[in-house]
Design an enzyme around this catalytic site. Structure first.
Site, PDB file in Angstrom:
ATOM      1  N   ASP A  87      16.942 -21.495   0.077  1.00  0.00           N
ATOM      2  CA  ASP A  87      16.749 -20.252  -0.669  1.00  0.00           C
ATOM      3  C   ASP A  87      17.047 -20.584  -2.133  1.00  0.00           C
ATOM      4  O   ASP A  87      17.507 -21.684  -2.461  1.00  0.00           O
ATOM      5  CB  ASP A  87      17.707 -19.180  -0.127  1.00  0.00           C
ATOM      6  N   ASP A  89      18.063 -17.756  -5.099  1.00  0.00           N
ATOM      7  CA  ASP A  89      19.114 -16.919  -5.686  1.00  0.00           C
ATOM      8  C   ASP A  89      20.399 -16.993  -4.869  1.00  0.00           C
ATOM      9  O   ASP A  89      20.400 -16.807  -3.651  1.00  0.00           O
ATOM     10  CB  ASP A  89      18.655 -15.454  -5.754  1.00  0.00           C
ATOM     11  N   ASP A  98      17.248 -12.131 -10.790  1.00  0.00           N
ATOM     12  CA  ASP A  98      16.730 -10.826 -11.227  1.00  0.00           C
ATOM     13  C   ASP A  98      17.765 -10.081 -12.064  1.00  0.00           C
ATOM     14  O   ASP A  98      17.419  -9.280 -12.937  1.00  0.00           O
ATOM     15  CB  ASP A  98      16.342  -9.976 -10.024  1.00  0.00           C
ATOM     16  N   ASP A 178      12.485 -14.878  -2.660  1.00  0.00           N
ATOM     17  CA  ASP A 178      11.899 -13.602  -3.071  1.00  0.00           C
ATOM     18  C   ASP A 178      12.080 -13.370  -4.572  1.00  0.00           C
ATOM     19  O   ASP A 178      12.006 -12.239  -5.036  1.00  0.00           O
ATOM     20  CB  ASP A 178      12.544 -12.456  -2.274  1.00  0.00           C
ATOM     21  N   ASP A 258      21.653 -17.574   1.843  1.00  0.00           N
ATOM     22  CA  ASP A 258      22.774 -16.647   1.662  1.00  0.00           C
ATOM     23  C   ASP A 258      22.445 -15.216   2.036  1.00  0.00           C
ATOM     24  O   ASP A 258      23.328 -14.452   2.418  1.00  0.00           O
ATOM     25  CB  ASP A 258      23.242 -16.655   0.194  1.00  0.00           C
TER      26      ASP A 258
END
Length: 323
Positions: A87, A89, A98, A178, A258
């Site tokens: 992943d 972030d 973000d 994402d 996470d």
């Protein structure tokens, strides 16, 4: 310190596995907390147990012992490797990107009128409005790039990348996030790690003629528990099928993440695979809840981490057992 798109991450975990005061991600996590996948077989191994032995021949999720092309011809197989998935972030980087980009705003915060537009399951659309507002405030590509390049890596991540740079014969590495392609590429290139990744799956992003940062959804899917723009389980399943078609089989899958959206794909992993949830974050809490409420549903071995050095140590151990 900049105000954030979402409430700040630091703080105690709620019973649902999301940090207190984080309503947007709490809604997403609550959907995944009720995750009830098809039966997966054997009881998942406890976090404290040693890594499971590698399988003798069976790859995870999709059998690839006899991969064939669409016309039925057998594809020449390659020596087995491990698939390592990251992943982005709060996994590779130690922040939510973000939230980080708001540091580029002149006032370093969003107006409440923007913050209140979030709808459950439509976070990507919400970020599109955030980025439009930032464009209206004069934030340009160079401003975003400077922020992404300076987001700190998670503890131990640089050391893990250095280890992996010397083990590319043994690991095929991909990233599912994402966030957005532009930000991920900026951060990875600044860290000197971009070339490690065979493929990056993330939301498409670009800068339009006005210089506005634009964002789109990655795909559509039918998973009721994931955000409307991305289901990582679908991405992983399709990737494994594609690689099998190309003659690549994976002995084991390792997943480093996470968030709640990292939990969904990890449920499909086998008992010979290893999930590395960041300790105390939603993915970790959701795994623990499933192991407690639905024994046997979660198959992969679970190795929580505070520092990526712990991930590195386990990967080294896995290689020693095999090689």
């Amino acid at each position: 310190m900049a105000s954030e798109v979402l409430p700040p991450r630091p703080g105690p975990l709620s019973s649902g596995g999301v940090r207190a005061g984080d309503p947007v991600r709490a809604q997403a996590a609550s959907r995944l907390a009720a995750f009830d996948p098809h039966p997966l077989g054997a009881m998942a191994q406890a976090s404290s147990t040693p890594l499971p032995p590698p399988p003798s021949s069976t790859p995870p999720l999709k059998p690839a012992s006899d991969p064939r092309t669409h016309d039925g011809n057998t594809v020449a197989t390659q020596p087995p490797k491990h698939l390592l998935i990251f992943d982005f972030d709060e996994t590779i980087i130690n922040e939510n990107s973000d939230d980080s980009v708001l540091r580029a705003l002149p006032g370093k915060q969003l107006p409440e009128s923007i913050r209140q537009t979030y709808r459950e399951g439509f976070y990507n659309e919400y970020m599109q409005r955030v980025l439009k507002y930032m464009g209206d405030q004069g934030v340009k590509m160079a401003d975003f790039k400077a922020v992404y390049e300076n987001i700190p890596l998670s503890p131990g991540m640089r050391d893990l990348f250095q280890f992996l740079s010397k083990q590319q014969d043994h690991f095929e590495i991909i990233l599912m996030s994402d966030a957005n392609m532009f930000g991920i590429e900026c951060a990875l290139k600044a860290a000197g790690a971009y070339s490690l990744f065979r493929k990056i799956f993330s939301n498409p992003s670009s800068f339009d003629k006005r210089g506005y940062f634009t964002l789109g959804p990655y795909h559509s899917h039918n998973c009721p528990r994931c955000p409307s723009n991305m289901c990582k389980r679908k991405i992983l399943t399709e990737y494994l099928a594609e690689r099998a078609q190309e003659g690549t089989r994976f002995e084991r899958v390792f997943y480093v993440g996470d968030g709640a959206n990292d939990f969904c794909p990890s449920v499909a992993m086998k008992s010979t695979d290893v999930a590395f949830p960041r300790r105390g974050y939603p993915m970790h809490r959701l795994i623990l809840e499933m192991e407690k409420s639905q024994p046997g549903k979660y198959q992969a071995a679970v190795v929580p981490w505070d520092s990526a050095l712990e991930v590195c140590s386990c990967l080294q151990e896995a290689l020693k057992k095999k090689y």
